[in-house]
Design an enzyme around this catalytic site. Structure first.
Site, PDB file in Angstrom:
ATOM      1  N   ASP A  13      -2.508 -17.822   2.041  1.00  0.00           N
ATOM      2  CA  ASP A  13      -3.694 -18.520   1.477  1.00  0.00           C
ATOM      3  C   ASP A  13      -4.136 -19.479   2.093  1.00  0.00           C
ATOM      4  O   ASP A  13      -5.489 -19.812   2.273  1.00  0.00           O
ATOM      5  CB  ASP A  13      -3.220 -18.894  -0.066  1.00  0.00           C
ATOM      6  CG  ASP A  13      -2.358 -19.834  -0.166  1.00  0.00           C
ATOM      7  OD1 ASP A  13      -1.453 -19.689   0.733  1.00  0.00           O
ATOM      8  OD2 ASP A  13      -1.988 -20.213  -1.195  1.00  0.00           O
TER       9      ASP A  13
ATOM     10  N   ASP B 271      -5.244  -6.997   5.563  1.00  0.00           N
ATOM     11  CA  ASP B 271      -6.424  -6.464   5.317  1.00  0.00           C
ATOM     12  C   ASP B 271      -7.504  -7.585   4.724  1.00  0.00           C
ATOM     13  O   ASP B 271      -8.678  -7.398   5.298  1.00  0.00           O
ATOM     14  CB  ASP B 271      -6.213  -5.483   4.160  1.00  0.00           C
ATOM     15  CG  ASP B 271      -7.150  -4.788   3.770  1.00  0.00           C
ATOM     16  OD1 ASP B 271      -8.300  -4.686   4.354  1.00  0.00           O
ATOM     17  OD2 ASP B 271      -7.211  -3.616   3.050  1.00  0.00           O
TER      18      ASP B 271
ATOM     19  N   ASP C 182     -10.952  -9.572   7.198  1.00  0.00           N
ATOM     20  CA  ASP C 182     -12.343  -9.217   6.849  1.00  0.00           C
ATOM     21  C   ASP C 182     -12.912 -10.580   6.824  1.00  0.00           C
ATOM     22  O   ASP C 182     -14.016 -10.792   7.299  1.00  0.00           O
ATOM     23  CB  ASP C 182     -12.294  -8.719   5.413  1.00  0.00           C
ATOM     24  CG  ASP C 182     -12.255  -7.146   5.448  1.00  0.00           C
ATOM     25  OD1 ASP C 182     -12.217  -6.500   6.679  1.00  0.00           O
ATOM     26  OD2 ASP C 182     -12.676  -6.622   4.503  1.00  0.00           O
TER      27      ASP C 182
ATOM     28  N   TYR D 278       0.890  -1.186  -0.008  1.00  0.00           N
ATOM     29  CA  TYR D 278       0.042  -0.104   0.032  1.00  0.00           C
ATOM     30  C   TYR D 278       0.792   1.276  -0.031  1.00  0.00           C
ATOM     31  O   TYR D 278       0.323   2.304  -0.300  1.00  0.00           O
ATOM     32  CB  TYR D 278      -0.981  -0.036   1.312  1.00  0.00           C
ATOM     33  CG  TYR D 278      -2.011  -1.128   1.139  1.00  0.00           C
ATOM     34  CD1 TYR D 278      -2.311  -1.683   0.008  1.00  0.00           C
ATOM     35  CD2 TYR D 278      -2.946  -1.279   2.463  1.00  0.00           C
ATOM     36  CE1 TYR D 278      -3.360  -2.728   0.067  1.00  0.00           C
ATOM     37  CE2 TYR D 278      -3.650  -2.506   2.403  1.00  0.00           C
ATOM     38  CZ  TYR D 278      -4.001  -2.913   1.127  1.00  0.00           C
ATOM     39  OH  TYR D 278      -4.993  -3.968   1.120  1.00  0.00           O
TER      40      TYR D 278
ATOM     41  N   LYS E 298       3.716 -15.126   2.494  1.00  0.00           N
ATOM     42  CA  LYS E 298       3.810 -16.156   1.119  1.00  0.00           C
ATOM     43  C   LYS E 298       5.370 -16.216   0.547  1.00  0.00           C
ATOM     44  O   LYS E 298       5.753 -15.795  -0.391  1.00  0.00           O
ATOM     45  CB  LYS E 298       3.128 -15.279   0.092  1.00  0.00           C
ATOM     46  CG  LYS E 298       1.568 -15.394  -0.044  1.00  0.00           C
ATOM     47  CD  LYS E 298       1.042 -16.843  -0.320  1.00  0.00           C
ATOM     48  CE  LYS E 298       1.101 -17.164  -1.560  1.00  0.00           C
ATOM     49  NZ  LYS E 298       0.694 -18.661  -1.876  1.00  0.00           N
TER      50      LYS E 298
END
Length: 351
Positions: free
Chosen positions: A220, A244, A248, A136, A187
Site C-alpha cells: 500500500d 496487477d 496500472d 488468482y 503485505k
C-alpha cells in the site's frame, strides 16, 4: 524458423495487432506470423476462450503476442469460460511465471501524465510481477451459502518458496543490467504469505545477490510512492495481485495505459507471452482511435527476450521515440492520430 503467434482477441485487440503485423513486416520480414482467434471471439466460435489447437500452436511458437481480451457481452458466461479464463489458462500452460511490466515515461509524453512533469520526467520502472501463483490461482475458492442464508465469497492467497524465489531471481538479474536496485513489495504486516515472501527474497539476496541493493516496502505504501515520487524505483518486485494493481498505477504516471507493454517469461528456451496492459476498451473498438504503441512495444520486448534480437529491438524502440518526438500522438495522449496513422509514423521512423 522463428514464429510469432498473434492472438488479437477482442475489442481493440484486432486493431492494435494489425499495426504489429505491419511493423513486423517492415522490420523483420523473416519472422513467420501465425494468427488465431482467442478470448471472447473464440468463445463465440467454439464455446471456449482457448481451444486445444490454439494452445498447442502457442506452445510451439517462438513468442505469442496478445491484443486484448474480454468485453461486457461475455459478462454472464460461466466463469471458467469467460475470455479472462482463457488468458489465465494460457499463462498457466505456458508456465510464464515472471511478468515484466516497464513503466517508462517518454519525454514527449511527460505533460500527458496526470502527475506533474517534474514528478514523472525520467521515469523508468521495471515492475516484475509473479504471474502464475497467488490469489488468482489459489485453492480453495468459490462462493458458498451459509446456514443463515448469507453468501460468502472466498479466494486463497498461496505461495511456495520456489515460486517466490524464481521470480525474485528474475528481478535481481534485471536490476544488475539497470541501476542495481530492487524494491520488494508485499503485505507482511497482515498476511502470512507476505511474511514468507519477505523471508524468501531476503534469503535469496543474502545468498546470491549482495551486490544488488534490496529494499522492502509494504504494497500500500508502494502505491502511494508511485504517485508521490515514482522515479525512486528501479526494479519493483511483487506478487500477482499487487503487481496487477501497482503496474496500472505506474502506467497512468506515464501518460496512458495505451503506452505500456508487458512480457511474461518462463524458463529459458520456452516461448514468451507478450501483451499490452490495456484492456479491450469496447467503448472505442472499431473506431480506429486506439493507441497501438503498447502492442508495438510488446513486440519490441518479444524481439529482445524471445527472438534474441536486441539490436532490432533497440531500432524499434528508437523509432517509437522518434515518432512521438515528431508529434505522432493518438487521442489518449493528447493527439489526433488514428491507430493506422500511428503505425504509419512508427514504420516511417524505422528509416
Amino acid at each position: 524458423m522463428q514464429m510469432l503467434l498473434l492472438l488479437p482477441g477482442d475489442g481493440i485487440g484486432p486493431e492494435v495487432c494489425a499495426e504489429v503485423r505491419r511493423v513486423a513486416a517492415a522490420l523483420t520480414p523473416d519472422i513467420v506470423i501465425d494468427e488465431a482467434i482467442y478470448g471472447g471471439a473464440s468463445f463465440d466460435a467454439h464455446g471456449t476462450p482457448l481451444t486445444d489447437d490454439v494452445l498447442a500452436r502457442a506452445l510451439s511458437s517462438t513468442a505469442v503476442l496478445l491484443g486484448a481480451v474480454g468485453g461486457p457481452q461475455w459478462a454472464n458466461a460461466p466463469r471458467a469460460l469467460r475470455p479472462e479464463a482463457g488468458l489465465l489458462k494460457l499463462r498457466k500452460e505456458m508456465q510464464v511465471f515472471a511478468n515484466l511490466r516497464p513503466a517508462l515515461c517518454f519525454d514527449a509524453l511527460a505533460d500527458a501524465s496526470s502527475l506533474k512533469r517534474e514528478v514523472v520526467a525520467g521515469l523508468d520502472i521495471m515492475i516484475v510481477r509473479e504471474l502464475t501463483g497467488g490469489v488468482y490461482f489459489g485453492e480453495p475458492r468459490g462462493i458458498e451459502t451459509l446456514a443463515d442464508g448469507q453468501q460468502r465469497g472466498f479466494d486463497t492467497q498461496v505461495y511456495t518458496t520456489g515460486e517466490i524465489e524464481r521470480v525474485a531471481r528474475v528481478a535481481f538479474e534485471l536490476a544488475r543490467g539497470r541501476s542495481n536496485r530492487v524494491t520488494s513489495a508485499e503485505k507482511s504486516n497482515v498476511m502470512e504469505s507476505g511474511v514468507l515472501w519477505k523471508q524468501v527474497v531476503t534469503a535469496l539476496h543474502a545468498r546470491d545477490y549482495t551486490d544488488v541493493q534490496l529494499d522492502h516496502m509494504l504494497a500500500d505504501n508502494a502505491a502511494m510512492q508511485i504517485v508521490r515520487a515514482p522515479t525512486q524505483f528501479d526494479v519493483l518486485l511483487t506478487d500477482n495481485l499487487f503487481g496487477d494493481i501497482l503496474s496500472d498505477a505506474a502506467a497512468q504516471a506515464t501518460g496512458s495505459l495505451g503506452m505500456l507493454p508487458s512480457a511474461a517469461l518462463g524458463e529459458a528456451g520456452k516461448p514468451g507471452l507478450y501483451e499490452p496492459i490495456h484492456g479491450s476498451a469496447p467503448d472505442i473498438a472499431g473506431k480506429g482511435v486506439a493507441n497501438p504503441l503498447a502492442a508495438i512495444l510488446s513486440f519490441e520486448m518479444a524481439l529482445r527476450w524471445s527472438f534474441g534480437r536486441a539490436d532490432t529491438a533497440d531500432r524499434l524502440f528508437a523509432a517509437v521515440t522518434r515518432a512521438l518526438d515528431g508529434g505522432a500522438l493518438t487521442r489518449d495522449i493528447g493527439g489526433t492520430h488514428s491507430t493506422t496513422a500511428m503505425g504509419d509514423a512508427v514504420i516511417a521512423a524505422l528509416g
